[in-house]
Design an enzyme around this catalytic site. Structure first.
Site, PDB file in Angstrom:
ATOM      1  CE  LYS A  22      16.305  21.790 -72.202  1.00  0.00           C
ATOM      2  NZ  LYS A  22      16.249  23.114 -71.567  1.00  0.00           N
ATOM      3  CG  ASN A  23      13.025  24.175 -73.217  1.00  0.00           C
ATOM      4  OD1 ASN A  23      13.689  23.724 -72.268  1.00  0.00           O
ATOM      5  ND2 ASN A  23      13.587  24.853 -74.202  1.00  0.00           N
ATOM      6  CB  CYS A 117      23.065  31.978 -68.456  1.00  0.00           C
ATOM      7  SG  CYS A 117      22.626  30.802 -69.740  1.00  0.00           S
ATOM      8  NE  ARG A 122      18.501  32.642 -70.214  1.00  0.00           N
ATOM      9  CZ  ARG A 122      18.297  31.325 -70.279  1.00  0.00           C
ATOM     10  NH1 ARG A 122      19.319  30.489 -70.149  1.00  0.00           N
ATOM     11  NH2 ARG A 122      17.092  30.827 -70.461  1.00  0.00           N
ATOM     12  CG  ASP A 309      16.344  27.200 -77.541  1.00  0.00           C
ATOM     13  OD1 ASP A 309      15.369  26.825 -76.875  1.00  0.00           O
ATOM     14  OD2 ASP A 309      17.094  28.129 -77.189  1.00  0.00           O
ATOM     15  NE  ARG A 401      21.614  22.052 -68.261  1.00  0.00           N
ATOM     16  CZ  ARG A 401      21.516  23.335 -67.907  1.00  0.00           C
ATOM     17  NH1 ARG A 401      22.553  24.131 -68.063  1.00  0.00           N
ATOM     18  NH2 ARG A 401      20.385  23.811 -67.434  1.00  0.00           N
TER      19      ARG A 401
HETATM   20  C1  EPZ Z   1      13.256  29.776 -72.576  1.00  0.00           C
HETATM   21  O1  EPZ Z   1      14.136  30.469 -71.696  1.00  0.00           O
HETATM   22  C2  EPZ Z   1      13.944  28.445 -72.918  1.00  0.00           C
HETATM   23  N1  EPZ Z   1      14.197  27.698 -71.700  1.00  0.00           N
HETATM   24  C3  EPZ Z   1      15.263  28.712 -73.625  1.00  0.00           C
HETATM   25  O2  EPZ Z   1      15.811  27.455 -74.039  1.00  0.00           O
HETATM   26  C4  EPZ Z   1      14.999  29.531 -74.876  1.00  0.00           C
HETATM   27  O3  EPZ Z   1      16.228  29.869 -75.468  1.00  0.00           O
HETATM   28  C5  EPZ Z   1      14.246  30.829 -74.506  1.00  0.00           C
HETATM   29  O4  EPZ Z   1      13.037  30.517 -73.795  1.00  0.00           O
HETATM   30  C6  EPZ Z   1      13.848  31.628 -75.728  1.00  0.00           C
HETATM   31  O5  EPZ Z   1      13.100  30.861 -76.605  1.00  0.00           O
HETATM   32  C7  EPZ Z   1      13.196  26.924 -71.197  1.00  0.00           C
HETATM   33  O6  EPZ Z   1      12.082  26.882 -71.679  1.00  0.00           O
HETATM   34  C8  EPZ Z   1      13.531  26.099 -70.006  1.00  0.00           C
HETATM   35  P1  EPZ Z   1      12.978  34.213 -72.234  1.00  0.00           P
HETATM   36  P2  EPZ Z   1      13.634  31.787 -70.918  1.00  0.00           P
HETATM   37  O7  EPZ Z   1      12.557  34.685 -70.890  1.00  0.00           O
HETATM   38  O8  EPZ Z   1      12.190  31.695 -70.645  1.00  0.00           O
HETATM   39  C9  EPZ Z   1      14.845  38.611 -71.904  1.00  0.00           C
HETATM   40  C10 EPZ Z   1      17.394  25.718 -74.197  1.00  0.00           C
HETATM   41  O9  EPZ Z   1      18.392  25.707 -74.940  1.00  0.00           O
HETATM   42  N2  EPZ Z   1      14.151  38.711 -70.604  1.00  0.00           N
HETATM   43  O10 EPZ Z   1      11.927  33.965 -73.234  1.00  0.00           O
HETATM   44  O11 EPZ Z   1      14.570  31.998 -69.801  1.00  0.00           O
HETATM   45  C11 EPZ Z   1      15.934  37.532 -71.894  1.00  0.00           C
HETATM   46  O12 EPZ Z   1      17.130  38.002 -71.336  1.00  0.00           O
HETATM   47  C12 EPZ Z   1      17.033  27.014 -73.440  1.00  0.00           C
HETATM   48  O13 EPZ Z   1      16.640  24.759 -74.052  1.00  0.00           O
HETATM   49  C13 EPZ Z   1      14.173  39.891 -69.922  1.00  0.00           C
HETATM   50  O14 EPZ Z   1      14.763  40.879 -70.369  1.00  0.00           O
HETATM   51  O15 EPZ Z   1      13.882  32.899 -72.045  1.00  0.00           O
HETATM   52  C14 EPZ Z   1      16.030  37.184 -73.365  1.00  0.00           C
HETATM   53  O16 EPZ Z   1      16.850  38.120 -73.998  1.00  0.00           O
HETATM   54  C15 EPZ Z   1      18.134  28.016 -73.465  1.00  0.00           C
HETATM   55  N3  EPZ Z   1      13.538  39.954 -68.713  1.00  0.00           N
HETATM   56  C16 EPZ Z   1      14.592  37.314 -73.837  1.00  0.00           C
HETATM   57  O17 EPZ Z   1      13.920  38.141 -72.890  1.00  0.00           O
HETATM   58  C17 EPZ Z   1      12.841  38.884 -68.188  1.00  0.00           C
HETATM   59  O18 EPZ Z   1      12.285  38.971 -67.092  1.00  0.00           O
HETATM   60  C18 EPZ Z   1      13.843  35.989 -73.963  1.00  0.00           C
HETATM   61  O19 EPZ Z   1      14.072  35.240 -72.793  1.00  0.00           O
HETATM   62  C19 EPZ Z   1      12.814  37.691 -68.919  1.00  0.00           C
HETATM   63  C20 EPZ Z   1      13.473  37.620 -70.137  1.00  0.00           C
END
Ligand code: EPZ
Length: 422
Positions: A22-23, A117, A122, A309, A401
């Site tokens: 999915k991701n 969320c 996030r 995850d 999902r």
């Molecule tokens: C991706 O989300 C995945 N989603 C998530 O999977 C996964 O949990 C996550 O990466 C971490 O591995 C998809 O790929 C669709 P991040 P993403 O930006 O990209 C902080 C699932 O269950 N951050 O890597 O949104 C953020 O708050 C989903 O399939 C900032 O501070 O996650 C978090 O604490 C849930 N500022 C950390 O970084 C930003 O601009 C990592 O988030 C962006 C992120």
């Protein structure tokens, strides 16, 4: 609205085929915006998030169809409405990954800010910072991101690290935008997740020039244009990890097909440390548990560390360990909606900020529980497989999902799950 009735305890045995990721699929679907023409993506799973993304692309002007063979065909020749509408974006946060490719293709876009969320706060500040570094003018108006780059984007060295390390979709957005920027872009502290490497490989197949794939330093030589392509997405390591825990928690044995162990070393290492065997087998592996579950400590980290995850699923497993385990959530410090629900099933858990102390118990006891987010819901399904009695899980739409017909796959290897529409 569907609910699950899960009878336990059961012992799983047989083989399961893992779906495409999915991701990886979501950002790769967005990447097709960068090139006009018809792209064909194979192994894209049938999930509600994929349908939402297809609808989102449709609103932009793309034509998205599923072939008889299951391939997803995306015709992005026409993009006449570069707007990511709130009505769609609020249903799936990953919609944000149309921002970079749409800006690079159209020069001006409006995309709704993603809302709240269940797994915590996030922000997308790093996404916006990276696109501004490429020369985009960005403002926020009425809950929408307005991004403009009338004269196109210009390559630059960009540091993309944040308070929790790298960002997966942030890297995806800037990487996609940089493919059509003038000159060279270097992304430092890029996410190294296999899904990002898959996106980069797909972009290179579309004519991009990306090196350093799989490392925290991505180098992109901008090109004038990209072309459509045919691409097969990688297997879903999180779905695979969930099935591995299913075999472990039921003291069963499962053969997983279409599973890349190389993408899951931290997960396999943790499973082996708690007494589970994971043996490579053709295009996958065999997972089994005979003895007791040993306790373990887990800290979630960006790839190649232990994936957030799979945190909930492993908490369920460790709730039946012989001893105490400590789980520290370093990516989404509030990602613990499953804790109260597992406690309803007699798990002995104590939460202190981003840490949960898991005191192993002999048995979990069935109870009615509530699904809250995708992975927390998967953890409740696993708990239901091991618990004594019939567990009822409400709001199953959360599971749909990210898992395609999970109850059918599990029932084929010995589970007793009934889906009821109420
Ligand atoms: C991706 O989300 C995945 N989603 C998530 O999977 C996964 O949990 C996550 O990466 C971490 O591995 C998809 O790929 C669709 P991040 P993403 O930006 O990209 C902080 C699932 O269950 N951050 O890597 O949104 C953020 O708050 C989903 O399939 C900032 O501070 O996650 C978090 O604490 C849930 N500022 C950390 O970084 C930003 O601009 C990592 O988030 C962006 C992120």
């Amino acid at each position: 609205m569907d609910i699950f009735h899960i009878e336990g305890p059961v012992r799983l045995s047989g083989s399961v085929t893992v779906n495409g990721s999915k991701n990886a699929s979501l950002p790769i679907m967005a990447a097709t915006i960068l090139a006009g023409g018809k792209s064909t993506l194979s192994a894209v799973p049938h999930l509600s998030d994929i349908s939402v993304c297809s609808q989102l692309l449709g609103e932009l002007g793309c034509k998205v169809t599923r072939g008889k063979n299951g391939d997803l065909c995306i015709d992005s020749t026409v993009i006449d409405n570069p707007v990511g509408d709130y009505e769609i974006v609020c249903r799936m946060r990953a919609s944000i990954c149309i921002l970079g490719p749409l800006l690079a293709r159209c020069g001006r876009v409006e995309v709704s800010m993603p809302g709240g969320c269940a797994i915590g706060y996030r922000p997308i500040d790093i996404h916006l910072r990276g696109l501004r570094e490429l020369g985009a003018k960005i403002s926020i108006k009425n809950g929408y991101i307005i991004a403009e780059a009338k004269n196109g984007l210009t390559g630059k060295e960009i540091f993309m690290g944040g308070p929790f390390g790298s960002t997966v979709l942030g890297t995806a957005n800037v990487l996609m935008a940089a493919t059509l920027a003038k000159g060279r872009t270097v992304i430092e502290s890029a996410a190294c997740e296999p899904e990002i490497a898959d996106l980069a490989n797909c972009l290179n197949k579309m004519g991009a020039k990306i090196t350093g794939i799989g490392s925290p330093r991505l180098i992109i030589e901008g090109v004038k244009q990209l072309h459509s392509a045919e691409y097969e997405v990688i297997p879903d390591r999180i779905e695979a990890g969930t099935f591995m825990v299913a075999a472990a928690i039921t003291a069963g044995q499962l053969q997983l097909h279409n599973c890349r162990l190389g993408d899951m070393m931290a997960v396999v290492d943790k499973l082996r440390s708690v007494g589970v065997t994971v043996e490579p087998a053709d295009n996958g592996c065999i997972v089994a548990r005979n003895g007791s579950i040993k306790p373990a400590d887990i800290t979630t980290q960006p790839y190649p560390g232990f994936p957030t995850d799979l945190q909930a699923q492993f908490m369920t497993l460790l709730s039946l360990a012989e001893g105490n385990s400590i789980i520290i959530e370093k990516i989404f410090p509030d990602r613990f909606m499953h804790v109260a629900e597992l406690a309803r099933m007699a798990a002995n858990l104590r939460k202190e900020g981003p840490t949960v102390i898991v005191a192993g118990v002999k048995n979990l006891i069935a109870a009615p529980v509530m699904a809250s987010d995708l992975r927390a819901s998967a953890a409740l399904v696993l708990a239901g497989l091991a618990a004594e009695g019939t567990t009822t899980i409400n709001r199953v739409y959360h599971i749909d999902r990210g898992y395609e017909r999970i109850e059918e796959k599990l029932n084929l290897v010995g589970a007793k799950i009934v889906r009821e529409s109420i």
